[in-house]
Design a protein around this motif. Structure first.
Motif, PDB file in Angstrom:
ATOM      1  N   PHE A   1     -75.813 -36.335 -20.087  1.00  0.00           N
ATOM      2  CA  PHE A   1     -76.804 -37.383 -19.866  1.00  0.00           C
ATOM      3  C   PHE A   1     -76.723 -37.830 -18.418  1.00  0.00           C
ATOM      4  N   TYR A   2     -77.876 -37.942 -17.782  1.00  0.00           N
ATOM      5  CA  TYR A   2     -77.951 -38.299 -16.372  1.00  0.00           C
ATOM      6  C   TYR A   2     -78.229 -39.787 -16.198  1.00  0.00           C
ATOM      7  N   SER A   3     -79.242 -40.279 -16.903  1.00  0.00           N
ATOM      8  CA  SER A   3     -79.669 -41.648 -16.676  1.00  0.00           C
ATOM      9  C   SER A   3     -80.668 -42.062 -17.754  1.00  0.00           C
ATOM     10  N   ILE A   4     -81.069 -43.316 -17.669  1.00  0.00           N
ATOM     11  CA  ILE A   4     -82.191 -43.823 -18.455  1.00  0.00           C
ATOM     12  C   ILE A   4     -83.275 -44.190 -17.438  1.00  0.00           C
ATOM     13  N   ILE A   5     -84.423 -43.557 -17.573  1.00  0.00           N
ATOM     14  CA  ILE A   5     -85.529 -43.825 -16.651  1.00  0.00           C
ATOM     15  C   ILE A   5     -86.728 -44.266 -17.474  1.00  0.00           C
ATOM     16  N   ASP A   6     -87.264 -45.437 -17.116  1.00  0.00           N
ATOM     17  CA  ASP A   6     -88.383 -46.026 -17.863  1.00  0.00           C
ATOM     18  C   ASP A   6     -88.070 -46.112 -19.351  1.00  0.00           C
TER      19      ASP A   6
END
Length: 122
Positions: free
Chosen positions: A102-107
């Motif tokens: 998992f890289y990130s949470i975007i929007d």
């Protein structure tokens, strides 16, 4: 003429992997060295293996789900280019360990940086 898909699983075209490494393993029933040091082998088979990786930005979450769900059955058919056969082949395979970074949470939506696993010929 339509272009051949790089990888299909159970007839479904998969997104093109970022890397697709081909391996072959030789399985012996028994192998040992004799008293003169000469290797004795009783080869029972050779099996192909694919090491697959999809990297950042290459996939949507729908594609991640498509790929991971396609490898959930115990065994499944995989079509890919085999350097050994110098042709596209379809083999029954199973999956090894799977990983998703998992890289990130975007929007408000999770973003996967990379997924990887290997497929081993049955």
């Amino acid at each position: 003429m339509a272009q051949q898909a790089v990888l299909t699983i159970n007839g479904k075209v998969m997104p093109t992997p970022s890397t697709m490494q081909w391996d072959i393993s030789t399985y012996d029933l028994d192998s040992s060295r004799g008293v003169d040091g000469t290797m004795q082998r009783q080869v029972i088979c050779h099996k192909e293996k694919l090491n697959l990786t999809w990297r950042a930005g290459a996939l949507t979450m729908d594609e991640v789900s498509l790929i991971l769900n396609s490898i959930m059955p115990t065994f499944f058919n995989v079509t890919y280019f085999s350097p050994l056969a110098n042709a596209y082949v379809t083999k029954q395979m199973y999956v090894g360990d799977r990983s998703a970074n998992f890289y990130s949470i975007i929007d408000g939506k999770p973003v996967i940086d990379e997924i990887s696993f290997n497929l081993i010929e049955r």
